[in-house]
Scaffold this active site. Sequence first.
Site, PDB file in Angstrom:
ATOM      1  N   ASP A  72     -60.147  19.980  75.686  1.00 26.92           N
ATOM      2  CA  ASP A  72     -61.022  19.214  76.571  1.00 26.92           C
ATOM      3  C   ASP A  72     -62.369  19.935  76.597  1.00 26.92           C
ATOM      4  OD1 ASP A  72     -61.920  17.292  78.281  1.00 26.92           O
ATOM      5  OD2 ASP A  72     -60.353  17.544  79.786  1.00 26.92           O
ATOM      6  N   ASP A 119     -67.905  13.972  78.485  1.00 29.88           N
ATOM      7  CA  ASP A 119     -68.096  12.687  79.158  1.00 29.88           C
ATOM      8  C   ASP A 119     -68.482  12.928  80.617  1.00 29.88           C
ATOM      9  OD1 ASP A 119     -65.468  13.807  79.209  1.00 29.88           O
ATOM     10  OD2 ASP A 119     -64.673  11.980  80.125  1.00 29.88           O
TER      11      ASP A 119
END
Length: 670
Positions: free
Chosen positions: A102, A137
Site C-alpha cells: 500500500d 489515492d
Amino acid sequence: MTREATPCREGDHGKFEITERDGWARLGKFHTSTHVLNTPCLLPVINPNIRTVEPREMWEKYGFEALITNSYVIWKHEKLKEKALSNGVHELLDYPGVIMTDSGTFQNYVYGDVEVGVEEIVQFQRDIGVDIATMLDVFGTPDMSKEEVEEAVRETISRAPASIQAAETTLLNGPVQGGTHPDLREASARGMAEHDFAVHPIGGIVPLMERQRYRELVEIILACREHIPWNRPIHIFGCGHPHLFPICVALGADMFDSAAYALFARDDRMLMPWGTVKLGDLKEFPISTAALSGHTPDSVRSLADDARCELLARHNLEVTASELARCRQAVRDGTIWGLVEERSHTNTALREATEYLYENMPESLISATNPLRSGGVKASQDLPTSPPSVAALGRLLNSFESEANRAILISGASGPWRERIGGLVQTIGRRWPDAAVFIETPLGLLPYTLEDVSPWAHLNGPPSIWNSLSLEDRAFDLEALVGEVEQMVELSFSNDKRTNLELIESAFGEGLDEGRSKAELDRQMIEDKICYFLDVERQFAEQLLSGSTFVYSRTHRVRNVHSEDGQHLFSPRMRDGGLSLTLEGARRLQGSGIPTVVVDDDSIPFTRKGRNVMHGFIADVKGDLNPGLPCLLESQDGTFLGHGVSLCTGSEARCFRKGVAVKVRDGIGE
Ligand code: GUN
C-alpha cells in the site's frame, strides 16, 4: 511443507483469467512474474516492524499465496528502507509469494502526516521489487461532505497518469473512491478504468466496516462493479472479516486484505465464520483449529500476553483461510448463493445488506448466471430471490409461448414427473389439445414441456414445499405464461390417473378422440427447449422442427431429434434437461437469434478443428452470451465454423486476454 512459487509465463504478466464462475462470482488466476495467484484470495497484512506470524509461515504453513505490507512504513524507516532497496522486498520479508504494497494513503487517513510524493512512493515500490504497487489515492470518508468526496475522486483520477508512468512494468492498484455516494463511486470506477491499472481495489470502506454498515458496502460494490473492466481483479481494501467473504465473492470480489487476524487477537477476540467471539466469554471452543488443539479457553487465557496473542492470531488466520476456501468451493459447486443466505442469518447488519442485494439484484449479474444447476438444489437455499432461480424464471417468461386456452395445474410432488403423469399428459394431448399442463413447484408454475429442466426438476425439500404456491402467485404465473385462459382445472399427483381424468372431464367435458399425437407433444417439448435454452425465435424453431422425427429410448423418452430430411439435429440431455446440439443442428440455427461468437481470422483453423476459443481471439459477439449455455461460432465473413458452450458473457469476451472463452463441442473440420 515447502512450496515453490510459480512465476507466470512470458507475456502473461498482469493478465487475469477466470477458471470457474457462477454469475459474477469467479475463481481466477492473476499472473505475476513472482507467482500465479489463485483468486479469490486474502492477503494478510504484515507490519514490517511487528510480525505476529512470520511471512514464511504464511506461505508454507497457512498457504497464503500473497500478502500486503505498507511501503510508506518501509520508506520512513531508515534501516528497513536501506535493506529493501538493496535486497528487495521479498528478501526483507522472507516471503516467496506475491507481495502487494500500500502507498501511505491509509496512514494519511489515520494520522494525517504523510509527506511522500505521488510519483516518489510508486517509484519506491517499484525499486524494492513489489509485485503489485498502489498509487497514492485520496481516501474519501463517509463523513466528508459530498463536495469533499468528489474532490478526492477527482484528485485520485488526476494522479493516475503520473503514477502509471512511475510504475513502469510494475503492476499497479488503482483504487476506486467515492465515499457512500453511488454516483461518485460510478464516476471513480469509470475514471480509473480508463488508465492502465492491473487491479482495482475498492477503497474508503474501512470506516463503514468498523461500524458494520454492510448495506452501504453492498451499495458501493454494486455502484462500481459494472464499470470496472471485467478482466481486472477487484480487491476489497481492508475487508478481512470472514462473514463478509461470501457476499463479496458473490458480487465479484477477487482479493481481500486484512489485519483483523492480528488486531482482533490483540483484543482477545476470535474470528469465526459466523462472526467474532470474545475469548473471555467462552467455556468451550465452538470450532476446532490447529492453533486451538490441546487447549481450552481457560488454558489460553492463562498464557502470557504475547503467546496468547500469537495463538489467537494463528486461530484467526486459519478461520480466515478456511472460510475463503469454503467460498471458492461453493463457486465450483454452484452453491455460493446458499452460503450468502446462510451467513446472512448470523448478523442483523449482514442480513439487511443481503436483503438489500436481493431487492437490487443487477440485471447483468442475473444474465451472467447459468440457469442450469448440476446436481440437487436445496429448495430452502435456492430462494426465488437468488440469481440462479431468477435467471431460470426470467428465461422461462421470455421464451415460453402457448396458444392454449385451457390450463391444467398439477401439484403435490417432486420430480421426476414424467414417470408419474407422462401417460396422463398424453391422454390430455389427445382429448383436450388446447389445454396446457403446468406443474406447481416452489419456484412457480413450470410448463410440463420443460418437466426435466434444472433447477425445477432437481429441487430438494420436504413434501410441504410442493403445495406451497399461493393463489396469487399461481394466477400471476399463469397470466405471465399463457395469458387469459377460459378454463382451468387443478389436479393432484396423489390422485390416480382415472380420478384426474374424471376431474378434467367434469371441468372441460368429454374432449376429442384424436387431438395431438405423442410425436406432436414431443415436438412441442423440443420447441420449448430450443426457445428456452438457445434464445431462438419461436417461428424459427417451429420451422426447423416441422416434419421432424424422433428416436426414442427404451423408456419412451426422446433420445435424438431428426430433421424432416433425416439429419440428426439435437439430443435432449437426461442429466439436466438441457439440449445437446449436433454440428448440423448448430449449422441450421445460424441466423435464428442464438448467441454467436465471431472469431478473428487467426483462430479460424483452430476453431474448425474443434479447439476451444481463447480470449483475445474474438472479433465480435452477437446476441446475449450466457455462461454455461450453447453458442455458435462464425468467422468474420459469416461462415459457420462450429459450436460450443460459452464460459463467459459478452462484456467479458470483449475484454479478457487470457483463458478459455468458449468450450468448443465441434468444428466443421479443415
Ligand atoms: N487501505 C484501506 N483502505 C484504503 C484506501 O482507500 N486506499 C488505500 N490506498 N489503502 C487503503
